[in-house]
Write a protein that holds these residues in place. Structure first.
Motif, PDB file in Angstrom:
ATOM      1  N   ASP A   1      -1.644  11.833  -0.140  1.00 51.29           N
ATOM      2  CA  ASP A   1      -0.867  12.171  -1.461  1.00 51.29           C
ATOM      3  C   ASP A   1      -0.381  13.656  -1.588  1.00 51.29           C
TER       4      ASP A   1
ATOM      5  N   ARG B   1      -8.230  -0.305  -1.904  1.00 46.80           N
ATOM      6  CA  ARG B   1      -6.894   0.056  -1.582  1.00 46.80           C
ATOM      7  C   ARG B   1      -6.352  -1.498  -1.316  1.00 46.80           C
TER       8      ARG B   1
ATOM      9  N   TRP C   1       0.620  -1.278  -0.106  1.00 48.31           N
ATOM     10  CA  TRP C   1       0.113   0.147   0.050  1.00 48.31           C
ATOM     11  C   TRP C   1       0.885   1.351  -0.004  1.00 48.31           C
ATOM     12  N   VAL C   2       2.122   1.065  -0.010  1.00 50.08           N
ATOM     13  CA  VAL C   2       3.053   2.344  -0.240  1.00 50.08           C
ATOM     14  C   VAL C   2       4.398   2.160  -1.081  1.00 50.08           C
ATOM     15  N   LYS C   3       4.606   2.940  -2.033  1.00 57.91           N
ATOM     16  CA  LYS C   3       5.536   2.763  -2.926  1.00 57.91           C
ATOM     17  C   LYS C   3       6.832   2.937  -2.301  1.00 57.91           C
TER      18      LYS C   3
ATOM     19  N   HIS D   1       7.810  11.126   5.780  1.00 64.34           N
ATOM     20  CA  HIS D   1       7.331  10.514   4.143  1.00 64.34           C
ATOM     21  C   HIS D   1       6.591  11.750   3.639  1.00 64.34           C
TER      22      HIS D   1
ATOM     23  N   ARG E   1       7.731  13.142  -0.217  1.00 60.98           N
ATOM     24  CA  ARG E   1       6.782  13.543  -1.434  1.00 60.98           C
ATOM     25  C   ARG E   1       7.018  14.905  -1.904  1.00 60.98           C
TER      26      ARG E   1
ATOM     27  N   GLU F   1       0.245   8.047   1.972  1.00 68.85           N
ATOM     28  CA  GLU F   1      -0.290   7.531   0.854  1.00 68.85           C
ATOM     29  C   GLU F   1      -1.565   8.067   0.465  1.00 68.85           C
TER      30      GLU F   1
END
Length: 467
Positions: free
Chosen positions: A99, A261, A60-62, A119, A123, A96
């Protein structure tokens, strides 16, 4: 065997029904470990090539990976260089869903120890403005240290309660994270203190506090902005019911439909007081359904309207010509291209500490601020001694003089222990004259040293040195 509070067991049995046995069995399973790559420092390709750990992607998170419980990434030089952040896997879902985009203004309201803040910073890619707030002073210091370690340049760390902070930033932020203080039921598998502190009364106390924090956060969100509310607990009183009560009294907010998700289950409308169906658009992470601890997440959208231009009062920038001259001289001396640090007016002085702050920062007189921006260094008798934060924010290719030590070699351990190093025998180095040198591990900055007479005097902070 983990001893769970009996009242908690009875409550979860009543709520989960046929799922209860699987849920309880998950407490006897080994908990999973996670770390998150820091995009400010390293690309995915580089990280996967360099990593000495056995990694598996978190779905669930890149930026997220599972690692083996037998490994100790917190005891590796790459950790000190800020290449990754160790974080519980389910907690990574919050950002995530938030965004964040480069250039936006973001608030992490309950930010310690810094997982979600770092985090978000990754981003933003150095563009935009991030305020990370923590009400508890000791935890705010840990937050500030993690912001420093991961090389965040465009962040501010504050130490306020949510109401006080809202007076400084009315309708200011594009996106907000409220990772609310909670009863911690989702952490019972790893946190004995949370188990011992738990009680039904504590759950209700947390829910009341969460509602107040959420209201203050809403006042700081721009029209059209997005807010993510999260907890690491299972109690409906702290999750669906907090969101439901907030929406009933704030009709300019709605729950965003984020679609399905991987690894995230639907929220449960039947656990609210009215059964409102839109609560199915919120999310839960269950330890018996996926590889992660317990988490709840709701994405809220504020209705768009014309609120006019936000009035911004600029901070009191440093106007001391001697100090600015010394800073400029320092950057011209150490940097290949100093322009990004010289063509700026946003220097401020905190006592004898010089900071470079984001252009979006407001006048913060009266606000409890631990880190107003990027800490440049200490002014000492009209000279600048650079900070550890600056070293971690710089890249090897930006610096005139550097030393690059292999992670597997003995020299990097000696450096982390605070020992001096000799210029002789260093295979990876660009040294031309006495002065400041950026120390790196496998190409990634980790601290400063000062070269004189063929000896590198160690400037790794004493409080961080390895034993």
């Amino acid at each position: 065997m983990i001893q769970l509070p009996e009242a908690f067991r009875e409550k979860m049995k009543r709520l989960l029904k046929e799922e209860y046995d699987s849920f309880i069995d998950s407490y006897e399973m080994e908990r999973v470990q996670g770390l998150r790559r820091n995009p400010i420092k390293i690309t995915q390709e580089e990280f996967e090539r360099l990593s000495p750990f056995h990694l598996k992607k978190i779905p669930w998170v890149k930026e997220g990976y599972y690692y083996s419980g037998q490994e100790r990434p917190g005891k590796h030089p790459y950790h000190e260089a800020g290449l990754y952040y160790i974080q519980e896997p389910s907690a990574m879902a919050v950002v995530e869903l938030l965004d964040p985009r480069p250039g936006e203004t973001i608030l992490d309201l309950c930010a310690a120890p810094g997982g979600k803040t770092t985090h978000i910073a990754g981003r933003l890619k150095g563009e935009g403005f991030l305020v990370s707030n923590e009400i508890h002073p000791a935890r705010a210091k840990i937050l500030s240290q993690n912001v420093e370690r991961l090389g965040v340049k465009n962040g501010v760390v504050t130490n306020e309660d949510s109401h006080s902070l809202s007076q400084y930033f009315p309708e200011f932020f594009d996106r907000i994270v409220v990772d609310a203080p909670c009863s911690g039921e989702g952490m019972f598998r790893k946190d004995e203190a949370a188990r011992l502190q738990w009680s039904p009364d504590h759950v209700n106390l947390c829910a009341k506090r969460q509602g107040e924090i959420l209201l203050n956060a809403a006042a700081m969100l721009k029209p059209g902005g997005v807010l993510v509310y999260s907890t690491c607990t299972f109690s409906p009183e702290e999750n669906e019911q907090v969101i439901e009560e907030f929406l009933l009294s704030n009709d300019d907010f709605s729950i965003e439909d984020m679609g399905e998700r991987q690894g995230l289950s639907e929220g449960r409308p039947e656990w609210s007081k009215t059964g409102r169906k839109d609560l199915k658009k919120t999310f839960r992470i269950w330890p018996h359904k996926t590889e992660g601890e317990g988490h709840y997440l709701a994405v809220l959208k504020k209705a768009d309207r014309d609120s006019g231009k936000i009035k911004r009062t600029e901070p009191e920038y440093c106007k001391d010509a001697l100090i600015i001259k010394e800073a400029e001289k320092f950057f011209q001396d150490i940097l290949v291209d100093p322009a990004s640090y010289l063509i700026r007016k946003e220097y401020i002085l905190f006592g004898d500490q010089l900071y470079l702050i984001s252009p979006e920062m407001i006048q913060f007189k009266g606000m409890k601020v631990l880190r107003p921006g990027l800490h440049i260094g200490t002014i000492k008798k009209n000279r600048l001694e650079p900070s550890h934060a600056l070293a971690l924010a710089l890249k090897k290719e930006e610096i005139r003089q550097w030393v690059d030590l292999p992670a597997a070699g003995g020299e990097i351990i000696r450096y982390l222990k605070g020992e001096t190093l000799s210029e002789d025998g260093l295979s990876g180095a660009q040294l031309e004259k006495k002065g400041w040198v950026l120390m790196n591990v496998d190409g990634y900055s980790i601290g400063f040293a000062k070269l004189a007479g063929g000896i590198l005097k160690n400037h790794y902070p004493k409080g961080l040195r390895w034993m």
